[in-house]
Design a protein around this motif. Structure first.
Motif, PDB file in Angstrom:
ATOM      1  N   CYS A 119       0.419  -1.299  -0.033  1.00  0.00           N
ATOM      2  CA  CYS A 119       0.289   0.379  -0.516  1.00  0.00           C
ATOM      3  C   CYS A 119       0.499   1.413  -0.428  1.00  0.00           C
ATOM      4  O   CYS A 119      -0.034   2.255  -0.234  1.00  0.00           O
ATOM      5  CB  CYS A 119      -1.227   0.146   0.967  1.00  0.00           C
ATOM      6  SG  CYS A 119      -1.995  -1.088   1.275  1.00  0.00           S
ATOM      7  N   ALA A 120       2.243   1.176   0.373  1.00  0.00           N
ATOM      8  CA  ALA A 120       3.182   2.137   0.600  1.00  0.00           C
ATOM      9  C   ALA A 120       3.825   2.688  -0.943  1.00  0.00           C
ATOM     10  O   ALA A 120       4.335   3.878  -1.317  1.00  0.00           O
ATOM     11  CB  ALA A 120       4.348   1.981   1.295  1.00  0.00           C
ATOM     12  N   ASP A 121       2.930   1.387  -1.994  1.00  0.00           N
ATOM     13  CA  ASP A 121       3.580   2.218  -2.895  1.00  0.00           C
ATOM     14  C   ASP A 121       2.969   2.732  -4.245  1.00  0.00           C
ATOM     15  O   ASP A 121       1.893   1.953  -3.960  1.00  0.00           O
ATOM     16  CB  ASP A 121       3.985   0.139  -4.288  1.00  0.00           C
ATOM     17  CG  ASP A 121       4.454   0.769  -5.604  1.00  0.00           C
ATOM     18  OD1 ASP A 121       4.944   1.233  -5.464  1.00  0.00           O
ATOM     19  OD2 ASP A 121       3.185   0.030  -6.851  1.00  0.00           O
ATOM     20  N   PRO A 122       3.052   3.788  -4.857  1.00  0.00           N
ATOM     21  CA  PRO A 122       1.612   4.266  -5.852  1.00  0.00           C
ATOM     22  C   PRO A 122       0.493   4.251  -6.486  1.00  0.00           C
ATOM     23  O   PRO A 122      -0.401   4.334  -7.094  1.00  0.00           O
ATOM     24  CB  PRO A 122       2.917   5.817  -6.563  1.00  0.00           C
ATOM     25  CG  PRO A 122       4.364   5.828  -5.863  1.00  0.00           C
ATOM     26  CD  PRO A 122       4.399   4.593  -4.907  1.00  0.00           C
ATOM     27  N   GLU A 123       1.318   3.093  -7.611  1.00  0.00           N
ATOM     28  CA  GLU A 123       1.317   1.853  -8.299  1.00  0.00           C
ATOM     29  C   GLU A 123      -0.101   1.341  -7.985  1.00  0.00           C
ATOM     30  O   GLU A 123      -1.343   0.984  -7.994  1.00  0.00           O
ATOM     31  CB  GLU A 123       2.052   0.924  -8.723  1.00  0.00           C
ATOM     32  CG  GLU A 123       1.270   0.498 -10.128  1.00  0.00           C
ATOM     33  CD  GLU A 123       2.347  -0.633 -10.832  1.00  0.00           C
ATOM     34  OE1 GLU A 123       1.452  -1.287 -11.976  1.00  0.00           O
ATOM     35  OE2 GLU A 123       3.282  -0.790 -10.283  1.00  0.00           O
ATOM     36  N   THR A 124       0.700   0.991  -6.610  1.00  0.00           N
ATOM     37  CA  THR A 124      -0.331  -0.639  -5.881  1.00  0.00           C
ATOM     38  C   THR A 124      -2.085   0.537  -5.614  1.00  0.00           C
ATOM     39  O   THR A 124      -3.280   0.201  -5.931  1.00  0.00           O
ATOM     40  CB  THR A 124      -0.307  -1.484  -4.862  1.00  0.00           C
ATOM     41  OG1 THR A 124       1.038  -1.918  -5.608  1.00  0.00           O
ATOM     42  CG2 THR A 124      -0.765  -1.413  -3.403  1.00  0.00           C
ATOM     43  N   MET A 125      -1.438   1.660  -5.097  1.00  0.00           N
ATOM     44  CA  MET A 125      -2.567   2.825  -4.920  1.00  0.00           C
ATOM     45  C   MET A 125      -3.952   3.416  -5.434  1.00  0.00           C
ATOM     46  O   MET A 125      -4.975   3.218  -5.029  1.00  0.00           O
ATOM     47  CB  MET A 125      -2.072   3.788  -3.491  1.00  0.00           C
ATOM     48  CG  MET A 125      -1.681   3.624  -2.131  1.00  0.00           C
ATOM     49  SD  MET A 125      -3.113   2.535  -1.529  1.00  0.00           S
ATOM     50  CE  MET A 125      -4.692   3.129  -1.077  1.00  0.00           C
ATOM     51  N   GLU A 126      -2.869   3.388  -7.040  1.00  0.00           N
ATOM     52  CA  GLU A 126      -3.389   3.863  -7.674  1.00  0.00           C
ATOM     53  C   GLU A 126      -4.411   2.669  -8.538  1.00  0.00           C
ATOM     54  O   GLU A 126      -5.739   3.220  -8.422  1.00  0.00           O
ATOM     55  CB  GLU A 126      -2.909   4.417  -9.282  1.00  0.00           C
ATOM     56  CG  GLU A 126      -3.805   4.728 -10.572  1.00  0.00           C
ATOM     57  CD  GLU A 126      -2.621   4.769 -11.275  1.00  0.00           C
ATOM     58  OE1 GLU A 126      -2.532   4.689 -12.913  1.00  0.00           O
ATOM     59  OE2 GLU A 126      -1.534   6.184 -11.340  1.00  0.00           O
ATOM     60  N   ARG A 127      -3.722   1.524  -8.289  1.00  0.00           N
ATOM     61  CA  ARG A 127      -4.313   0.134  -8.914  1.00  0.00           C
ATOM     62  C   ARG A 127      -5.759   0.198  -7.929  1.00  0.00           C
ATOM     63  O   ARG A 127      -7.205  -0.143  -8.212  1.00  0.00           O
ATOM     64  CB  ARG A 127      -3.721  -0.863  -9.024  1.00  0.00           C
ATOM     65  CG  ARG A 127      -2.708  -0.833 -10.381  1.00  0.00           C
ATOM     66  CD  ARG A 127      -2.334  -1.912 -10.549  1.00  0.00           C
ATOM     67  NE  ARG A 127      -1.800  -1.980 -11.764  1.00  0.00           N
ATOM     68  CZ  ARG A 127      -1.121  -2.650 -12.518  1.00  0.00           C
ATOM     69  NH1 ARG A 127      -2.608  -3.482 -12.956  1.00  0.00           N
ATOM     70  NH2 ARG A 127      -0.762  -2.732 -13.713  1.00  0.00           N
TER      71      ARG A 127
END
Length: 136
Positions: A119-127
């Motif tokens: 969840c700290a990864d921007p790509e994960t949060m965007e998805r």
């Protein structure tokens, strides 16, 4: 292998013991873990020839596809894996490997730490936000 796709016409036969050999290449390690000890022993000791569907029933293969569409199915799965979020599949494989020796409590803690890190990864949060938005 993590995913095994077989053509419908495929046949599987261990053939080791009928030739006087014992399995190699990790067969005695992996096969009991995939098919279960009794089924693996029976298959290796009696050497039946399995159809692709029979192999799928004991999880020797994950998917059976028509011979004519085999290449397209493999390519589609390859694209799906290539399009997966960075680190998601490698993280999944690592969690699965850890589960073989972890207690349930250890595994749940590992999963919680992994979710927090992802969840700290921007790509994960965007998805994730995109996925939640589709649920409307």
């Amino acid at each position: 292998a993590h995913v095994v796709i077989a053509k419908r016409s495929a046949k599987f036969n261990p053939a080791f013991t009928k030739t006087g050999l014992t399995p190699d290449a990790g067969g005695t390690y992996f096969f009991p873990r995939v098919a279960g000890w009794r089924k693996a022993f029976w298959l290796m000791a009696t050497n039946p020839t399995l159809t692709a569907e029979q192999a799928a029933e004991i999880d020797l293969v994950t998917q059976v596809v028509d011979d004519e569409t085999f290449s397209e199915e493999v390519e589609a799965l390859g694209r799906k894996f290539a399009d997966a979020p960075n680190g998601a599949l490698s993280g999944l494989k690592a969690r699965f490997r850890a589960s073989l020796t972890n207690t349930l409590d250890d595994q749940l803690n590992l999963e919680a730490r992994s979710i927090a890190a992802r969840c700290a990864d921007p790509e994960t949060m965007e998805r994730l936000i995109g996925c939640l938005g589709k649920k409307k």
